[in-house]
Design a protein around this motif. Structure first.
Motif, PDB file in Angstrom:
ATOM      1  N   ALA A 111      44.753  54.539  36.777  1.00 12.21           N
ATOM      2  CA  ALA A 111      46.038  55.073  37.241  1.00 12.21           C
ATOM      3  C   ALA A 111      46.839  54.001  37.966  1.00 12.21           C
ATOM      4  O   ALA A 111      48.075  54.017  37.928  1.00 12.21           O
ATOM      5  N   LEU A 112      46.155  53.058  38.611  1.00 11.08           N
ATOM      6  CA  LEU A 112      46.839  51.999  39.347  1.00 11.08           C
ATOM      7  C   LEU A 112      47.769  51.210  38.435  1.00 11.08           C
ATOM      8  O   LEU A 112      48.894  50.872  38.816  1.00 11.08           O
ATOM      9  N   ALA A 113      47.340  50.937  37.227  1.00 17.79           N
ATOM     10  CA  ALA A 113      48.165  50.197  36.275  1.00 17.79           C
ATOM     11  C   ALA A 113      49.452  50.951  35.948  1.00 17.79           C
ATOM     12  O   ALA A 113      50.493  50.336  35.697  1.00 17.79           O
ATOM     13  N   ARG A 114      49.405  52.273  35.985  1.00 21.18           N
ATOM     14  CA  ARG A 114      50.608  53.083  35.712  1.00 21.18           C
ATOM     15  C   ARG A 114      51.495  53.207  36.937  1.00 21.18           C
ATOM     16  O   ARG A 114      52.706  53.341  36.817  1.00 21.18           O
ATOM     17  N   VAL A 115      50.899  53.162  38.135  1.00 22.43           N
ATOM     18  CA  VAL A 115      51.641  53.379  39.372  1.00 22.43           C
ATOM     19  C   VAL A 115      52.372  52.126  39.841  1.00 22.43           C
ATOM     20  O   VAL A 115      53.521  52.188  40.285  1.00 22.43           O
ATOM     21  N   ARG A 120      56.925  49.036  42.776  1.00 26.93           N
ATOM     22  CA  ARG A 120      57.153  47.664  43.282  1.00 26.93           C
ATOM     23  C   ARG A 120      58.249  47.590  44.331  1.00 26.93           C
ATOM     24  O   ARG A 120      58.107  46.904  45.320  1.00 26.93           O
ATOM     25  N   THR A 121      59.363  48.268  44.133  1.00 28.13           N
ATOM     26  CA  THR A 121      60.486  48.194  45.068  1.00 28.13           C
ATOM     27  C   THR A 121      60.799  49.549  45.695  1.00 28.13           C
ATOM     28  O   THR A 121      61.896  49.768  46.188  1.00 28.13           O
ATOM     29  N   SER A 122      59.845  50.449  45.721  1.00 25.37           N
ATOM     30  CA  SER A 122      60.103  51.835  46.114  1.00 25.37           C
ATOM     31  C   SER A 122      59.963  52.141  47.600  1.00 25.37           C
ATOM     32  O   SER A 122      60.294  53.234  48.022  1.00 25.37           O
ATOM     33  N   LEU A 134      43.810  44.063  45.610  1.00 22.91           N
ATOM     34  CA  LEU A 134      44.830  43.234  46.244  1.00 22.91           C
ATOM     35  C   LEU A 134      45.543  42.395  45.179  1.00 22.91           C
ATOM     36  O   LEU A 134      46.766  42.264  45.202  1.00 22.91           O
ATOM     37  N   GLN A 135      44.790  41.874  44.232  1.00 23.89           N
ATOM     38  CA  GLN A 135      45.371  41.061  43.167  1.00 23.89           C
ATOM     39  C   GLN A 135      46.188  41.901  42.186  1.00 23.89           C
ATOM     40  O   GLN A 135      46.961  41.370  41.406  1.00 23.89           O
ATOM     41  N   ARG A 136      46.023  43.201  42.229  1.00 22.98           N
ATOM     42  CA  ARG A 136      46.736  44.090  41.302  1.00 22.98           C
ATOM     43  C   ARG A 136      47.975  44.717  41.934  1.00 22.98           C
ATOM     44  O   ARG A 136      48.644  45.523  41.294  1.00 22.98           O
ATOM     45  N   GLY A 137      48.283  44.370  43.199  1.00 28.76           N
ATOM     46  CA  GLY A 137      49.507  44.871  43.823  1.00 28.76           C
ATOM     47  C   GLY A 137      49.310  45.796  45.000  1.00 28.76           C
ATOM     48  O   GLY A 137      50.285  46.225  45.622  1.00 28.76           O
ATOM     49  N   VAL A 138      48.062  46.143  45.334  1.00 31.29           N
ATOM     50  CA  VAL A 138      47.818  46.952  46.526  1.00 31.29           C
ATOM     51  C   VAL A 138      48.134  46.087  47.740  1.00 31.29           C
ATOM     52  O   VAL A 138      47.786  44.910  47.792  1.00 31.29           O
ATOM     53  N   VAL A 153      45.707  41.689  53.272  1.00 34.28           N
ATOM     54  CA  VAL A 153      47.095  42.124  53.156  1.00 34.28           C
ATOM     55  C   VAL A 153      47.816  41.263  52.126  1.00 34.28           C
ATOM     56  O   VAL A 153      47.732  40.038  52.176  1.00 34.28           O
ATOM     57  N   ASP A 154      48.517  41.922  51.204  1.00 33.06           N
ATOM     58  CA  ASP A 154      49.416  41.225  50.287  1.00 33.06           C
ATOM     59  C   ASP A 154      50.823  41.406  50.847  1.00 33.06           C
ATOM     60  O   ASP A 154      51.510  42.388  50.565  1.00 33.06           O
TER      61      ASP A 154
END
Length: 178
Positions: A111-115, A120-122, A134-138, A153-154
């Motif tokens: 689901a992370l890939a869809r979310v 990204r800018t929400s 973390l490497q996937r955008g969390v 932290v990213d």
């Protein structure tokens, strides 16, 4: 034969020390409770942009999968955070824009890939507790290191989303990606 009070104290102290590992083990909170508490406390160190889709009278912490951490998060519903009530709720991948923060569990990998692209800018803070997230955008990801729960932290992803993180939380992080 009379035993002095000093000897009695020494015997009691020895008995307490012998049982102290057992007492400590029973008092230590389960990992899911510690992780949930850390995730909720992270909300204290984040400032969100004003978003029409997010409520202003409460902080909404959402989750996708009802794993162990999410179940503990549910018990924190109503807790006061930054003078607002914490609202914890389960959502599906299409309803995450109304959340201030979204917790993604180890079970949410697909689901992370869809979310991620839609968030990204929400202005939604992404929280997780899985290696590689973390490497996937969390933006804040918990990990267990040498028996302790730590977090990374990213900061780049948080800034792109319009979030401002306190320097206090950044100093406590094991790793900050800028």
């Amino acid at each position: 034969m009379l035993i002095s009070s000093g000897v009695i104290r020494l015997i009691l102290l020895s008995a307490l020390l012998a049982f102290s590992p057992l007492v400590q083990a029973q008092q230590q909170a389960p990992e899911s409770e510690l992780k949930a508490a850390i995730l909720v406390n992270m909300l204290l160190f984040v400032d969100w942009p004003t978003q029409a889709s997010q409520p202003t009278d409460r902080l909404t912490l959402c989750y996708l999968d009802s794993g162990p951490v999410a179940m503990v998060l549910d018990h924190l519903n109503g807790k006061a955070i930054k003078g607002k009530a914490l609202q914890v709720m389960r959502v599906n991948v299409n309803m995450v824009t109304g959340c201030h923060a979204l917790y993604v569990s180890p079970n949410d990998s697909t689901a992370l890939a869809r979310v991620i692209p839609s968030l990204r800018t929400s202005g939604v803070l992404l929280l997780g507790d899985s290696r590689g997230y973390l490497q996937r955008g969390v933006m804040i990801n918990l990990d267990v290191d040498d028996g302790r729960i730590v977090f990374d932290v990213d900061l780049r992803s948080a800034r792109v989303a319009g979030l401002v993180m306190s320097s206090k939380v950044l100093r406590l992080a094991r790793k900050v990606v800028e």
